[in-house]
Design a protein around this motif. Structure first.
Motif, mmCIF file in Angstrom:
data_model
loop_
_atom_site.group_PDB
_atom_site.id
_atom_site.type_symbol
_atom_site.label_atom_id
_atom_site.label_comp_id
_atom_site.label_asym_id
_atom_site.label_seq_id
_atom_site.Cartn_x
_atom_site.Cartn_y
_atom_site.Cartn_z
ATOM 1 N N ILE A 1 1.102 -1.054 -0.038
ATOM 2 C CA ILE A 1 -0.534 -0.049 -0.490
ATOM 3 C C ILE A 1 1.222 1.444 0.572
ATOM 4 O O ILE A 1 1.473 1.994 0.756
ATOM 5 N N PRO A 2 0.614 1.954 -0.779
ATOM 6 C CA PRO A 2 1.757 3.158 -0.800
ATOM 7 C C PRO A 2 1.053 4.110 0.170
ATOM 8 O O PRO A 2 0.303 4.283 1.043
ATOM 9 N N MET A 3 2.107 4.989 0.692
ATOM 10 C CA MET A 3 2.270 6.864 1.149
ATOM 11 C C MET A 3 2.317 7.468 1.058
ATOM 12 O O MET A 3 3.814 7.339 -0.033
ATOM 13 N N THR A 4 1.522 9.104 1.050
ATOM 14 C CA THR A 4 2.742 10.183 0.153
ATOM 15 C C THR A 4 3.122 10.508 1.493
ATOM 16 O O THR A 4 2.760 10.685 2.662
ATOM 17 N N LYS A 5 5.155 10.649 0.894
ATOM 18 C CA LYS A 5 5.604 10.290 2.001
ATOM 19 C C LYS A 5 5.606 12.473 2.934
ATOM 20 O O LYS A 5 5.028 12.853 2.682
#
Ligand SMILES: C[S@@+](CC[C@H](N)C(=O)[O-])C[C@H]1O[C@@H](n2cnc3c(N)ncnc32)[C@H](O)[C@@H]1O
Length: 199
Positions: A27-31
């Motif tokens: 699952i991607p995440m906004t850094k």
């Protein structure tokens, strides 16, 4: 040194460290650095209602919920929904996390002061057009894009209805080497914000 905890009062400045979020490698995440710019462009207030379309890991959702009075996060991936719920719980905030596919899933959600779209989609047009229908007069929408094509589509879609600002940023992070610190560049990111005019 004092141990870190996830108490609400500790996170008044946007850009909560990535390491404090529960993660799933799928699952991607906004850094954190991009997230802090997104939060700046959203210009959230505590009386606002905010919608996070494609909430992923829930890092933007959590940051929104630390400020706004009502936050809804939506994602079509059940694993992302579970992860966002877990992070919402970890940070002790209040969010409606919904599993649904945008734009259809937005239909009954009402209107919001702020909307964030955190990832490219091959149906970005439909999502942005429906999102604009859910933006209150004077509201702001912010879109993150990695691909040049996504960015140009987002700019032209928003320009029809809103005052648009485009920001492009490339974050580099320092990595220790035996001789010093080398800067490792990440992908450039476009942050496109639009403010719809007061009716
Ligand atoms: C880059 S991630 C967002 C990361 C998130 N902002 C965060 O901080 O963790 C994009 C998310 O959008 C979701 N997504 C893509 N298309 C979607 C759609 N049509 N409806 C709902 N969610 C969608 C994906 O499942 C993915 O979790």
């Amino acid at each position: 040194m004092k141990e870190r905890s996830s108490q609400k009062w500790e996170f008044r400045t946007p850009g909560i460290p990535d390491s404090l979020f529960l993660r799933d490698e799928e699952i991607p995440m906004t850094k954190e650095e991009i997230r802090s710019l997104v939060m700046s462009k959203l210009r959230l207030r505590e009386d606002h209602e905010a919608l996070d379309i494609g909430c992923g890991t829930g890092s933007v959702t959590v940051e929104m919920a630390l400020i706004a009075k009502r936050v809804v996060g939506i994602d079509n991936n059940p694993k992302a929904v579970e992860l966002t719920k877990a992070n919402v719980s970890k940070f002790g905030v209040n969010v409606d996390v919904i599993q649904g596919h945008a734009p259809e899933a937005l239909k009954d959600l009402g209107k919001f002061d702020r909307i964030f779209i955190g990832g490219g989609s091959d149906i970005l047009e439909e999502i942005v057009m429906e999102a604009l229908n859910h933006l209150k007069s004077g509201g702001r929408i912010v879109i993150d894009a990695i691909l040049l094509e996504t960015a140009t589509r987002a700019v032209s879609l928003l320009s029809e209805r809103a005052e648009v600002e485009v920001t492009q940023v490339t974050i580099s992070k320092g990595m220790k080497t035996k001789n010093g610190t080398a800067m490792i560049a990440r992908n450039p990111v476009f942050i496109i914000s639009g403010e719809v005019n007061e009716a």
